[in-house]
Design an enzyme around this catalytic site. Structure first.
Site, PDB file in Angstrom:
ATOM      1  N   SER A 188      75.340  17.043  37.224  1.00 14.28           N
ATOM      2  CA  SER A 188      76.029  18.322  37.066  1.00 14.28           C
ATOM      3  C   SER A 188      77.312  18.456  37.887  1.00 14.28           C
ATOM      4  O   SER A 188      77.831  19.555  38.051  1.00 14.28           O
ATOM      5  CB  SER A 188      75.069  19.470  37.406  1.00 14.28           C
ATOM      6  OG  SER A 188      75.515  20.647  36.795  1.00 14.28           O
ATOM      7  N   THR A 222      75.409  22.114  40.977  1.00 12.44           N
ATOM      8  CA  THR A 222      76.749  22.308  41.534  1.00 12.44           C
ATOM      9  C   THR A 222      76.771  22.089  43.035  1.00 12.44           C
ATOM     10  O   THR A 222      75.868  22.548  43.729  1.00 12.44           O
ATOM     11  CB  THR A 222      77.197  23.765  41.270  1.00 12.44           C
ATOM     12  OG1 THR A 222      77.353  23.914  39.879  1.00 12.44           O
ATOM     13  CG2 THR A 222      78.493  24.109  41.972  1.00 12.44           C
ATOM     14  N   THR A 242      81.853  21.324  39.922  1.00 11.51           N
ATOM     15  CA  THR A 242      80.729  21.231  38.991  1.00 11.51           C
ATOM     16  C   THR A 242      81.178  20.771  37.603  1.00 11.51           C
ATOM     17  O   THR A 242      82.362  20.902  37.257  1.00 11.51           O
ATOM     18  CB  THR A 242      80.067  22.622  38.837  1.00 11.51           C
ATOM     19  OG1 THR A 242      78.853  22.504  38.111  1.00 11.51           O
ATOM     20  CG2 THR A 242      80.967  23.609  38.119  1.00 11.51           C
ATOM     21  N   ARG A 274      83.829  26.817  27.622  1.00 11.13           N
ATOM     22  CA  ARG A 274      83.169  27.738  28.555  1.00 11.13           C
ATOM     23  C   ARG A 274      83.516  27.369  30.014  1.00 11.13           C
ATOM     24  O   ARG A 274      83.514  26.211  30.406  1.00 11.13           O
ATOM     25  CB  ARG A 274      81.653  27.675  28.351  1.00 11.13           C
ATOM     26  CG  ARG A 274      80.847  28.570  29.309  1.00 11.13           C
ATOM     27  CD  ARG A 274      80.355  27.816  30.538  1.00 11.13           C
ATOM     28  NE  ARG A 274      79.403  28.592  31.332  1.00 11.13           N
ATOM     29  CZ  ARG A 274      78.996  28.241  32.544  1.00 11.13           C
ATOM     30  NH1 ARG A 274      79.449  27.144  33.109  1.00 11.13           N
ATOM     31  NH2 ARG A 274      78.130  28.980  33.210  1.00 11.13           N
ATOM     32  N   THR A 301      75.358  28.885  43.302  1.00 10.73           N
ATOM     33  CA  THR A 301      74.940  27.862  42.352  1.00 10.73           C
ATOM     34  C   THR A 301      73.965  28.505  41.369  1.00 10.73           C
ATOM     35  O   THR A 301      73.313  29.479  41.698  1.00 10.73           O
ATOM     36  CB  THR A 301      74.318  26.654  43.083  1.00 10.73           C
ATOM     37  OG1 THR A 301      73.933  25.660  42.130  1.00 10.73           O
ATOM     38  CG2 THR A 301      73.121  27.037  43.918  1.00 10.73           C
ATOM     39  N   GLY A 302      73.915  27.948  40.175  1.00  6.23           N
ATOM     40  CA  GLY A 302      73.021  28.505  39.164  1.00  6.23           C
ATOM     41  C   GLY A 302      73.781  29.046  37.967  1.00  6.23           C
ATOM     42  O   GLY A 302      74.880  28.576  37.665  1.00  6.23           O
TER      43      GLY A 302
HETATM   44  C1  SD4 Z   1      78.090  27.193  36.257  1.00  8.55           C
HETATM   45  N1  SD4 Z   1      77.325  27.737  38.456  1.00  8.55           N
HETATM   46  O1  SD4 Z   1      78.925  26.557  35.641  1.00  8.55           O
HETATM   47  C2  SD4 Z   1      77.631  26.647  37.585  1.00  8.55           C
HETATM   48  C3  SD4 Z   1      76.490  25.741  37.341  1.00  8.55           C
HETATM   49  C4  SD4 Z   1      75.715  25.475  38.558  1.00  8.55           C
HETATM   50  O2  SD4 Z   1      74.175  24.584  39.781  1.00  8.55           O
HETATM   51  O3  SD4 Z   1      75.876  26.023  39.596  1.00  8.55           O
HETATM   52  N2  SD4 Z   1      74.826  24.672  38.605  1.00  8.55           N
HETATM   53  O4  SD4 Z   1      77.566  28.216  35.838  1.00  8.55           O
END
Ligand code: SD4
Length: 316
Positions: free
Chosen positions: A68, A172, A190, A200, A223-224
């Site tokens: 990722s 990320t 990321t 996106r 993150t997320g």
């Molecule tokens: C996103 N926040 O593109 C990032 C993805 C991510 O851990 O954090 N993954 O939405």
């Protein structure tokens, strides 16, 4: 008079000791341990936090086994690896790239945007052209492993199906560092949500959402599921909560509560915040259990921690 001077000197030494736990570097997930080691090389030699965070996250960007971040990142639904990154220094200067393809180190392009242009953010083809002008090389970021994941996903899913952020899909790297001069900087990089719609962009390259630093207060990264983070300007919110006097962990917890209040689907997603304050104190909080972060400080060395989580604490 002499005694007076000695007393003042002693007080100064004691207040410096008491001032801050520094240098310190914190970063998201288990692979943050490795990134912290690289950042620490810079910090322990008296280097600048900005150089430390860039050096640290480049380790993760270059790792083809990380699904990722950078090379080896999971592609979008059309099979393209598109990268997002941002960086911010102690003066509040910042740079960002989004929807960037074919470049191994988006964090370094973000730094060039910050230092070599009058802008903050470049995206897509424009960002890629800028990178080539700055001397970055074209690199194929789609590894055989990532391509195989994409082909499997395509075979199993209808186009446009919502991608859940699950344990395999949220890696990320966000990093905040405090250097020996007491200055803070942050970086975030990321490949974003796996199998996202082409074009996106998530929270990670958005200053204030995926990362934010205020040298008076502290810094935070997220993150997320980025859409949920953007809705509350997550990292900026964490920093503002620290400004109001909350500890890093409590600031992250309050930001997660705010996020929950604005996202009815919160139980289906994962979001974690990680924060470091001006005193060198750090902490994290997330929705689902499982979010880990790495912290390197002079007293404890490099350590991996489990972030506290909402769903681990309350049975709702
Ligand atoms: C996103 N926040 O593109 C990032 C993805 C991510 O851990 O954090 N993954 O939405």
């Amino acid at each position: 008079m002499k005694a007076h001077v000695t007393l003042i000197a002693c007080l100064l030494i004691v207040s410096t000791w008491a001032q801050a736990n520094q240098p310190v570097v914190v970063s998201t997930w288990k692979f943050g341990m490795q990134a912290n080691e690289a950042a620490w090389e810079v910090l322990s030699k008296g280097g600048r936090a900005l150089d430390a965070v860039e050096t640290g996250v480049r380790v993760t960007e270059a790792d083809p086994n990380n699904a990722s971040v950078g090379i080896g990142g999971t592609p979008d639904e059309q099979g393209n690896v598109t990268l997002d990154a941002c960086i911010m220094d102690e003066t509040g200067d910042c740079g960002s790239v989004a929807f960037l393809q074919n470049i191994l180190h988006p964090i370094s392009v973000a730094r060039k945007v910050m230092e070599e242009t009058r802008h903050v953010m470049l995206v897509g083809k424009g960002a890629e052209e800028f990178a080539y002008e700055q001397g970055f090389e074209k690199t194929d970021l789609l590894t055989a492993k990532a391509e195989a994941r994409w082909k499997k996903w395509r075979a199993e899913n209808e186009e446009g199906k919502k991608q859940e952020i699950n344990a395999e899909n949220h890696d990320t790297i966000g990093m905040i560092a405090l250097d020996k001069d007491g200055n803070l900087s942050g970086a975030c990089t990321t490949s974003g949500a796996g199998f996202k719609i082409h074009g996106r962009v998530g929270d990670s390259p958005i200053i204030g959402a995926g990362m934010f630093v205020d040298n008076e207060v502290g810094g935070a990264v997220a993150t997320g599921w980025g859409e949920a983070v953007i809705r509350i300007s997550g990292s900026h919110l964490v920093v503002e909560l620290m400004r109001q006097g909350h500890s890093p962990t409590e600031a992250c917890r309050l930001a997660v509560e705010r996020l929950i209040s604005k996202n009815p689907d919160w139980k289906d997603i994962q979001v974690g915040f990680l924060a470091l304050n001006k005193k060198g104190e750090y902490g994290a909080y997330c929705i689902q259990p499982g979010f880990q972060y790495a912290a390197y400080d002079p007293d404890n060395g490099n350590q991996l921690f489990d972030g506290d989580s909402r769903l681990a604490k309350k049975a709702n």
